[in-house]
Design a protein around this motif. Structure first.
Motif, short mmCIF file in Angstrom:
data_model
loop_
_atom_site.label_atom_id
_atom_site.label_comp_id
_atom_site.label_asym_id
_atom_site.label_seq_id
_atom_site.Cartn_x
_atom_site.Cartn_y
_atom_site.Cartn_z
N GLU A 142 35.21 45.69 41.79
CA GLU A 142 36.50 46.34 41.89
C GLU A 142 37.28 45.43 42.98
N ARG A 143 38.56 45.30 42.43
CA ARG A 143 39.65 44.35 43.32
C ARG A 143 40.99 44.79 42.99
N ASP A 144 41.41 45.60 44.34
CA ASP A 144 42.66 45.76 44.36
C ASP A 144 43.00 47.20 43.23
N GLY A 145 41.96 47.71 43.32
CA GLY A 145 41.91 49.17 42.37
C GLY A 145 41.90 48.96 40.92
N ARG A 146 41.06 47.74 40.55
CA ARG A 146 40.92 47.38 39.23
C ARG A 146 39.54 46.90 39.17
N MET A 147 38.85 46.93 37.93
CA MET A 147 37.61 46.48 37.98
C MET A 147 37.80 44.91 37.30
N ALA A 148 37.09 43.96 37.56
CA ALA A 148 37.07 42.54 37.18
C ALA A 148 35.75 41.83 36.90
N ILE A 149 35.56 41.14 36.11
CA ILE A 149 34.24 40.34 35.85
C ILE A 149 34.24 39.15 37.12
#
Length: 303
Positions: A290-297
């Protein structure tokens, strides 16, 4: 001790689902394992690893009994440890009405044998439904999130229904969480079977919470007829949402039907199949965060 003979490139599998058992130090890999999943169904196999790179198997975990309600399209088994047993949610095409539905099977062991628990599918009989996934709400009650298939309704839906405590049946009517066309990243799917209709696909929903309690959902669809994976977040923190979609797909390189699990070192991992072509599909494991409220690979985990 496990005898490792297989790499990920050796395993043809769709809809991969990983059950990590930390007390054993093993990862159990389930999925759609028929060589031609679009035809007659023979059952499900599983594989076992301690590092996600080297695998032992296949182990036959389900073979249908003679009186089973389906004989084709055995898809997307998901296996959960719940209330002291192991439960498999899997999709099958019914013999009686030729519609897809998700049924529940159970076993005392992660490698089965799994036996039918529900009386046929727990999804509505009149619906063509697939890819049921178990989620427990804040009150400790089980729910199933699944897809109402686009081939029946055009604009595929992700729905949720409360389950009985023993997971054997649905309780109440399904609620629609969202339709595929509501996500900003999806595009119409052009199918040779339905060339004159506008279709939006929903596929493979999977819900998971992160450390701060936020509830996310993975689900698959298409971008310019290429398989892709998206993410939505529940604004209420509950299963019924409302759900807000990340504007861009999480993965768009012809892979998807994802789920998230914890590595034994605490990191969070994503499992998908790629490419989305039979018989070339293989399991792919990626680190997700989770990065800044979003999921990222964050990067690859497997070779």
């Amino acid at each position: 001790m496990l005898r490792f003979a297989l790499k990920c490139k050796d395993i043809q599998i769709r809809d991969p689902f990983v059950l990590p058992l930390e007390e054993e130090g093993k990862y159990y890999l389930f999925g759609s394992t028929d060589k031609n999943i679009w035809g007659p169904g023979t059952g499900f196999d599983a594989y076992v690893s301690d590092d996600l790179s080297n695998w032992e198997g296949p182990h036959p975990v389900f073979r249908p009994p003679a009186d089973f309600f389906a004989d084709a399209n055995f898809w997307a088994p998901e296996v959960y440890a719940y209330a002291g047993r192991y439960y498999m949610f899997a999709t099958f095409r019914r013999k009686d009405n030729n519609r897809l539905g998700t049924a529940v099977l159970a076993s005392d062991r992660p490698l089965g044998p799994f036996e039918p628990l529900s009386e046929g599918p727990v999804t509505p009989e009149a619906w063509s439904s697939l890819d049921g996934s178990l989620i427990i709400d804040d009150a400790g009650d089980p729910w199933m999130v699944f897809c109402h298939e686009w081939q029946q309704i055009g604009d595929g839906e992700v729905c949720a229904v409360r389950l009985a405590p023993d997971l054997s049946r649905a309780e109440g009517e399904p609620a629609t969480l969202f339709r595929a066309s509501e996500a900003p990243w999806t595009t119409p799917f052009v199918s040779p079977r339905f060339p004159d209709t506008v279709n939006y696909v929903t596929d493979g929903p999977y819900l998971f919470r992160v450390d701060d309690g936020e509830l996310y959902m993975l689900w698959a669809s298409f971008i310019d007829n290429t398989y892709a994976l998206g993410v939505a977040k529940s604004e209420s923190g509950g299963i019924l949402g409302p759900w807000t979609h990340q504007p861009e797909a999480l993965y768009r390189d012809d892979g998807g039907h994802g789920m998230v699990f914890r590595l034994f070192d605490g990191r969070r991992a994503l499992a998908i199949h790629a490419p989305n072509r039979t018989p070339e599909e293989r399991p792919l494991f990626l680190e997700i965060a989770e990065r800044d409220g979003r999921m990222a690979i964050a990067g690859p985990l497997s070779d």
